[in-house]
Enzyme design. Structure first.
Site, PDB file in Angstrom:
ATOM      1  N   HIS A   1      -9.610  -1.699   4.040  1.00 49.24           N
ATOM      2  CA  HIS A   1      -8.590  -2.591   4.580  1.00 49.24           C
ATOM      3  C   HIS A   1      -9.211  -3.605   5.543  1.00 49.24           C
ATOM      4  O   HIS A   1     -10.417  -3.812   5.526  1.00 49.24           O
ATOM      5  CB  HIS A   1      -7.460  -1.769   5.212  1.00 49.24           C
ATOM      6  CG  HIS A   1      -7.021  -0.629   4.340  1.00 49.24           C
ATOM      7  ND1 HIS A   1      -6.327  -0.810   3.160  1.00 49.24           N
ATOM      8  CD2 HIS A   1      -7.227   0.710   4.442  1.00 49.24           C
ATOM      9  CE1 HIS A   1      -6.115   0.366   2.584  1.00 49.24           C
ATOM     10  NE2 HIS A   1      -6.659   1.302   3.336  1.00 49.24           N
TER      11      HIS A   1
ATOM     12  N   GLU B   1      -5.681   2.525  10.459  1.00 50.39           N
ATOM     13  CA  GLU B   1      -6.793   2.892   9.583  1.00 50.39           C
ATOM     14  C   GLU B   1      -7.862   1.809   9.570  1.00 50.39           C
ATOM     15  O   GLU B   1      -9.058   2.109   9.554  1.00 50.39           O
ATOM     16  CB  GLU B   1      -6.281   3.153   8.164  1.00 50.39           C
ATOM     17  CG  GLU B   1      -7.372   3.577   7.200  1.00 50.39           C
ATOM     18  CD  GLU B   1      -6.878   3.727   5.776  1.00 50.39           C
ATOM     19  OE1 GLU B   1      -7.709   4.069   4.904  1.00 50.39           O
ATOM     20  OE2 GLU B   1      -5.675   3.487   5.520  1.00 50.39           O
TER      21      GLU B   1
ATOM     22  N   HIS C   1     -12.451   5.372   4.453  1.00 57.28           N
ATOM     23  CA  HIS C   1     -10.999   5.367   4.576  1.00 57.28           C
ATOM     24  C   HIS C   1     -10.529   6.561   5.392  1.00 57.28           C
ATOM     25  O   HIS C   1     -11.305   7.453   5.753  1.00 57.28           O
ATOM     26  CB  HIS C   1     -10.347   5.434   3.191  1.00 57.28           C
ATOM     27  CG  HIS C   1     -10.416   4.166   2.416  1.00 57.28           C
ATOM     28  ND1 HIS C   1      -9.399   3.245   2.382  1.00 57.28           N
ATOM     29  CD2 HIS C   1     -11.409   3.666   1.634  1.00 57.28           C
ATOM     30  CE1 HIS C   1      -9.753   2.222   1.623  1.00 57.28           C
ATOM     31  NE2 HIS C   1     -10.973   2.452   1.159  1.00 57.28           N
TER      32      HIS C   1
ATOM     33  N   GLU D   1     -12.323   9.742   2.301  1.00 60.21           N
ATOM     34  CA  GLU D   1     -11.100   9.851   3.103  1.00 60.21           C
ATOM     35  C   GLU D   1     -11.408  10.870   4.200  1.00 60.21           C
ATOM     36  O   GLU D   1     -11.455  12.072   3.972  1.00 60.21           O
ATOM     37  CB  GLU D   1      -9.932  10.319   2.234  1.00 60.21           C
ATOM     38  CG  GLU D   1      -9.567   9.370   1.104  1.00 60.21           C
ATOM     39  CD  GLU D   1      -8.723   8.180   1.561  1.00 60.21           C
ATOM     40  OE1 GLU D   1      -8.398   8.102   2.771  1.00 60.21           O
ATOM     41  OE2 GLU D   1      -8.385   7.335   0.715  1.00 60.21           O
TER      42      GLU D   1
END
Length: 293
Positions: free
Chosen positions: A79, A116, A175, A257
């Site tokens: 992101h 995030e 992430h 993640e």
């Protein structure tokens, strides 16, 4: 989601931490969406003074001081802190081979508002410093130096074209998950076998799995976190065919993640700077053991 039944491969022991002062990762420093990825050729690092060669020839760096010299690693911070201000732009779709998907998303956040995008940029900076200290050339897909994005297809292309066009030796997308409360732990997403349109993951499925197994093993060792209790069957590995960043990659690539931002216990770890250093160290160890064989 498809689940990979694989057991992480044990790897080398964790080395010491490097201390890095974390930025907040929330500012965009340059206008315009066409910024190129951040790259840096890293110097070799030696813990002791080199011994001059008897022949009088120029001294060469010790392989043990820069074990990843000549290796190119692309780090993809998930992101972008600016995505929240550019939802129309990131909702534009791009072709990922199997179908079209949004350019990017805003990502998730903890209940207290730690985003995030700030987390991924912080861990990516820490990871870059560890890898540089080992002699690797490190490229970031972005460094909050553009208003939003890059789109998922461009993120893949950066990895494919790194190293002067030869492609990166490894790509890791950083992430944090946004699952339900009670869902805890980390997992590594591996590319599934996809051959559709511009996507053909056949050459990278095997090496990406090895990369993912090494990272999962070292991440657990460094952070003390357990593999996710809500997918992967306890392996910490998950196979997906719907992620453009994996589908369009032509080089070994995985997503990490690091934990679930929506669970209070995981969030307490993710918001702690010392834990983020452990996370970066674990990812670096996994990449290193993969690249060194």
């Amino acid at each position: 989601m498809a689940v990979a039944a694989a057991v992480p491969v044990a790897a080398a022991a964790v080395t010491g931490w490097l201390v890095w002062a974390a930025p907040d990762g929330s500012a965009s420093h340059r206008a315009g969406g066409g910024a190129s990825p951040s790259a840096s050729a890293s110097p070799s690092v030696s813990r002791t003074a080199p011994v001059p060669p008897a022949s009088g020839a120029p001294a060469s760096p010790s392989p043990s001081a820069a074990p990843l010299a000549g290796k190119v690693v692309v780090i993809d911070p998930g992101h972008n802190p600016g995505n929240f201000q550019h939802t129309e732009d990131i909702n534009e779709t791009v072709d990922i081979g199997t179908h079209r998907k949004e350019c990017d998303t805003t990502g998730t956040a903890t209940q207290d508002g730690y985003r995030e995008a700030a987390f991924t940029l912080d861990v990516s900076h820490r990871l870059r410093e560890v890898l540089r200290a080992r002699g690797a050339t490190v490229v970031l897909t972005h460094d909050a130096d553009r208003p939003f994005g890059p789109c998922i297809d461009e993120r893949a292309r950066i990895g494919n074209e790194a190293g002067g066009g030869a492609g990166a030796d490894a790509v890791v997308s950083v992430h944090a998950d946004g699952s339900a409360v009670g869902n805890r732990g980390f997992h590594v997403i591996l590319p599934g076998l996809v051959k559709a349109g511009a996507a053909d993951t056949a050459p990278i499925v095997g090496p990406s799995r090895t990369l993912g197994e090494r990272i999962a093993a070292e991440f657990a060792r460094s952070t003390g976190s357990a593999p996710a209790n809500y997918l992967g069957g306890g392996t910490g590995l998950d196979v997906r065919k719907d992620l453009g960043g994996l589908n369009l990659s032509t080089v070994p690539k995985v997503f990490v993640e690091c934990g679930n931002m929506r669970d209070p216990k995981d969030a307490a770890l993710l918001t702690e700077a010392a834990w983020r250093q452990k996370a970066a160290q674990g990812i670096a160890e996994g990449i290193s053991t993969y690249l060194l064989g």
